[in-house]
Scaffold this active site. Sequence first.
Site, PDB file in Angstrom:
ATOM      1  N   LYS A  22      44.348  53.967  56.298  1.00 27.29           N
ATOM      2  CA  LYS A  22      43.662  52.746  56.005  1.00 27.29           C
ATOM      3  C   LYS A  22      42.980  52.379  57.090  1.00 27.29           C
ATOM      4  CE  LYS A  22      47.618  50.135  57.140  1.00 27.29           C
ATOM      5  NZ  LYS A  22      48.370  48.711  57.062  1.00 27.29           N
ATOM      6  N   CYS A  81      46.584  44.847  41.878  1.00 21.40           N
ATOM      7  CA  CYS A  81      46.153  46.299  41.499  1.00 21.40           C
ATOM      8  C   CYS A  81      46.672  46.810  40.175  1.00 21.40           C
ATOM      9  CB  CYS A  81      46.480  47.218  42.579  1.00 21.40           C
ATOM     10  SG  CYS A  81      47.561  46.622  44.033  1.00 21.40           S
ATOM     11  N   ASP A 114      39.628  40.545  46.306  1.00 24.06           N
ATOM     12  CA  ASP A 114      40.238  41.881  46.003  1.00 24.06           C
ATOM     13  C   ASP A 114      39.175  42.667  45.259  1.00 24.06           C
ATOM     14  OD1 ASP A 114      42.299  43.744  46.292  1.00 24.06           O
ATOM     15  OD2 ASP A 114      43.547  42.589  44.826  1.00 24.06           O
ATOM     16  N   HIS A 145      38.874  47.227  43.823  1.00 26.05           N
ATOM     17  CA  HIS A 145      39.243  48.524  43.782  1.00 26.05           C
ATOM     18  C   HIS A 145      38.242  49.335  43.376  1.00 26.05           C
ATOM     19  CE1 HIS A 145      43.081  46.000  43.230  1.00 26.05           C
ATOM     20  NE2 HIS A 145      43.596  46.907  44.177  1.00 26.05           N
ATOM     21  N   ARG A 164      53.484  35.238  46.518  1.00 26.78           N
ATOM     22  CA  ARG A 164      54.436  35.814  47.430  1.00 26.78           C
ATOM     23  C   ARG A 164      55.427  35.023  47.958  1.00 26.78           C
ATOM     24  NH1 ARG A 164      50.761  40.479  50.192  1.00 26.78           N
ATOM     25  NH2 ARG A 164      49.552  41.083  48.305  1.00 26.78           N
ATOM     26  N   GLN A 174      43.185  36.519  46.759  1.00 27.47           N
ATOM     27  CA  GLN A 174      42.233  37.436  47.365  1.00 27.47           C
ATOM     28  C   GLN A 174      41.061  37.997  47.106  1.00 27.47           C
ATOM     29  OE1 GLN A 174      45.547  40.608  46.438  1.00 27.47           O
ATOM     30  NE2 GLN A 174      45.883  40.792  48.762  1.00 27.47           N
ATOM     31  N   HIS A 205      41.975  50.282  47.857  1.00 25.46           N
ATOM     32  CA  HIS A 205      42.017  48.870  47.871  1.00 25.46           C
ATOM     33  C   HIS A 205      41.218  48.376  48.941  1.00 25.46           C
ATOM     34  CE1 HIS A 205      46.069  49.133  45.679  1.00 25.46           C
ATOM     35  NE2 HIS A 205      46.101  50.303  46.337  1.00 25.46           N
TER      36      HIS A 205
END
Lengths: 646, 646
Positions: A473, A338, A387, A389, A367, A385, A519
């Site tokens: 979420k 992000c 991912d 946004h 991570r 991911q 997200h």
Amino acid sequence: MIKIKFPDGSVREYKKGITSLEIAEQISPRLAKEVYAATVNGEIRDLTRSIDTDATLILHKWEDEQAKHAFWHSSSHLMAEAIEALFPGTKFGIGPAIENGFYYDIDPGNEKVFTDSDLVLIENKMKELASKNLTYVRKDVSKKEALDLFSKKGDEYKTELIGDLEDGTISLYSQGNFTDLCRGPHLPSTEAIKAVKVLSLAGAYWRGNEKRKMLTRIYGITFPKQKMLDDYLVFLEEAKKRDHRRIGKELELFTFSPKVGMGLPLWMPKGSEVRKSLIDFMTGILRKRGYQMVTTPHIGNVNLYKTSGHFEKYGADSFQPINTPQEGEQFMLKPMNCPHHCEIFNATPHSYKDLPYRMAEFGTVYRYEQSGELHGLTRVRSFTQDDAHHFCRPDQLREEFKSIIDLVLYTFKILNFNEYTAQISLRDPDNKQKYIGSEENWIKAENDIIEAAAEKNLKTIVVTGEAAFYGPKLDFMVKDAIGRKWQLGTIQVDYNLPERFDLTYNGSDNQKHRPVMIHRTIFGSMERFIAVMIENTAGKFPLWLAPDKAIILPISEKYNDYAQNVLQLLNNSDICTLIDERSEKIGKKIRDSELRRIPYLLIVGEKEAENGTIAVRKQGEGDKGAMKIDDFVTFIKEEIKKEIAV
Amino acid sequence: MIKIKFPDGSVREYKKGITSLEIAEQISPRLAKEVYAATVNGEIRDLTRSIDTDATLILHKWEDEQAKHAFWHSSSHLMAEAIEALFPGTKFGIGPAIENGFYYDIDPGNEKVFTDSDLVLIENKMKELASKNLTYVRKDVSKKEALDLFSKKGDEYKTELIGDLEDGTISLYSQGNFTDLCRGPHLPSTEAIKAVKVLSLAGAYWRGNEKRKMLTRIYGITFPKQKMLDDYLVFLEEAKKRDHRRIGKELELFTFSPKVGMGLPLWMPKGSEVRKSLIDFMTGILRKRGYQMVTTPHIGNVNLYKTSGHFEKYGADSFQPINTPQEGEQFMLKPMNCPHHCEIFNATPHSYKDLPYRMAEFGTVYRYEQSGELHGLTRVRSFTQDDAHHFCRPDQLREEFKSIIDLVLYTFKILNFNEYTAQISLRDPDNKQKYIGSEENWIKAENDIIEAAAEKNLKTIVVTGEAAFYGPKLDFMVKDAIGRKWQLGTIQVDYNLPERFDLTYNGSDNQKHRPVMIHRTIFGSMERFIAVMIENTAGKFPLWLAPDKAIILPISEKYNDYAQNVLQLLNNSDICTLIDERSEKIGKKIRDSELRRIPYLLIVGEKEAENGTIAVRKQGEGDKGAMKIDDFVTFIKEEIKKEIAV
């Protein structure tokens, strides 16, 4: 008399001090045998504790998680008793119920090493003890009493735990000759524990801390009926067969190397192919849905993460910052995409007319997971991911949510995940101060999510207090072919990063406004998702995901040349095909290619070579007859098209 | 008398002590005016130095790099003289000739800051001095003399440089009132310097060390004719227009963010699209050529790099190792993909029958470049290599080389790089001990490269002593539309990593054998390659690489609805299309879309809306007439197919 209200809304009166078990017995003796715990005024409790005031009561049968929890927690104590009886002097750590069964972490002392044969001894002892119908007795004690008891016994792990507890909140549970520090609740007695299996051994650091002692973890499971255990063991066997780590190795999808590092998957050619098929599939969908793909580096200056707040969050437990020859300059492996995406948003001005800006990336993040937590592809240190946004105006939030739910359901359908649930996580209404973002925005966002889900006919559970501090979420769980649940995608509203990165757009009023950020991931991560796909399909990927679509099996070496021609034609038509030119019997070649989970077997012999055909066989379905090569290409392409169309 | 042998093989006799310039004059007075340096017995020298023994002689005219080098090096001294005349007390660092012109790093003292108007002064002074026909005079001096001279002058940079030199190797060059420490060679006099331009200012650390003082770098260029300078300035202007940093910003292809960090490109949607087109294109080719794609993480344990040898190589000047909560555990950002690929190779056994194993990855690597060295996309800290490794048997080396040369030439052809050169780098035959690998293998590998290049009719230059210590290599350079050369792909043999990673395959003799590894890239890196593509095309990408293929321009707002329909149809057919719905005149819309370098303009008005057509215009070519939407889709797809077919 006290009033007891039941889940169906009915209310009955009972004498004060009655237990939940007695109430169940009064309803029906059979029910009493089927309940394992009770929720009294929202608190989960032993069936045998007395009720002294008016109360709502839920009696938990096996189907409820609360029942299983009490059942397995009691079984864990039973296992501890068995261990203590067999191996006196063993010290005990913790012994919780888990999703399937329970474990106990024990310290057998430096002399003793547990083996599989010990597990059999323990299992037999547990059965023996259970059959004695030992009662579980609860006793509230002072901190001093508790400390005295376990100090005397020499159980330093328990005294350490007690040290952290507050006086007045401590309880013990005893059954037979065993007493444990425990909050409960437990079964009335060991009578219900009819089927016992001590499953396996593992090592586990005390309190999960790699600097503390490595204890022995013993896993077990119990059931109220032998048939249930038998079924469970069949299920376990099936799960083992589907283990993505095993299939990943067999099919050469991915590997790990100690030199590269634990939890850092190396995608081998066939696994890379599966990954690419999924990425291409998703990219195609995203394109049609107005997403814009970006590509960002895997590191960022620490200042980026100080701005985003991740620097604080990913602290001493994480991959540490990367120094450079330049003094004071530090970078970090990116734990999330992000912040980079916010900087791309900030690179150009935006008008209210251009929103929503749907920015997507298959972004690999890093991570640091404890080595003990790593597990195949489902728990790794580097993962990609899918991912995205959505930078949008507040008034676009509901439409964006709907479009994402749509996308998730579309994807699940194509991937044959027909059973799924979704959880909406909202604010804790009593703790509003811990959330960022205006009251007005929160009310609107929570309503938007709830209504978007309703409009899309999504079956959801709503949980308050589970929202992130930056926004509410929606999480999706799918059920796989053998009934296991996996968490996949998530959609999260974020009011935080737009503030931190000072994101703006020009409104119709020609003023600067703050966009909302969403997200979202659909697969979650490529690694985890492929693990789920492997376990769900037992490695038999749908045709469009199979890294090799077909294998050519010449009946004898005489037909290898023809087989090579066929191979060339198919590969030139982008149908990934293998060939088995070994001088093995055709039966063996067929069996071997079944193990390799290749969807189509193309057998070629004299007739085929003469006619320019192939004899097509589908794994699991058998003979499809002879086809011309071109027709097979068309056929395969049609099959794939069917699979990824809804 | 001495014998002088010329490049054409002819030999003439001259009196001992004659200079190269005198020889040129004897051949023709015109030639004497056109030569700027000489190579005598392989050593590059002043034209005015005497020749005392038999020698081979090459006279260098402007076309030769050696001539330009002497010309610009002399001009650099001239500039220094001008600066000293104008700004007494200026201290001088180094002033070399570069690819285009020269620079001098100077220390004007703490009071003075140079500005553009100073550049004009310097330029005029240079012209004035040049017209005096000052002679360049060489003098060999002792280290002490040199130190005395510059100590007296107070030029501490020169004395520092002299300190590092060996006595007996030091020479000075003087012209007019200026004397410099210098190896030469130089022009006979300033007479030849007819056109002068002082170009620009920059900062540069003394000796490239960020901890030393920042000096002022002044760039200039000179030519023997004014016309050549004029042409060069036009070229510079053209290069500026093509600067990929500028076009990248204009077209929103990529951006850099100080928060993310210098040299870490963020690919915006349109740039990501270009990248993806190139990657998809290359992946398609690789697939057909038997490559297998893999995917590896961007970090590895330091042990991986200790095994590979990169840990030592990427030391204090690089991104530093990443610590973790686990003591003693360290990871590194990967500077290269090869160690990961070796570990994938090692994950499964290999038979001689399965080789070559061509393993490819678009792998993003991280290398710490000094901040002063960073430049747009051509010099970055993170870049994605189109990397591949061929693991092959020694007897397959030549075929593999041929297949890679094929692939490179195929790619150059499609990308319209019709002018290219290749350099073969071989061992230093006098220093064989510094190379790893057996004598037999080296002889074979060098022959294989030379013969593979010859068989593929590749124009090469062969340079000895330029091979890597681990194997010989072949590098490709392309010439762009305005004549600049760019290094792209490379093919390198490697005998080192197979040893270090103990790579093996089972031979036909059932023994373990060591494979040879070939590293190769075609694009080099996606970042650098896209920079080259931008500069080569001035941002006018070929249709297949253009992020947006077309833009719809409604003649007035009345036709916006129809335009939206067209947009939908084209995007659904995977033709990335934009729309310009602004209420601007059509002329302005057309001009604006030219600036955006969108290949096709689709104009829609009344007639088009009525007939369901679009009026198609191609950038730079004009009107293509009216087309039905479907026909346009077919047309575009055909055009793209033509572009990427050879």
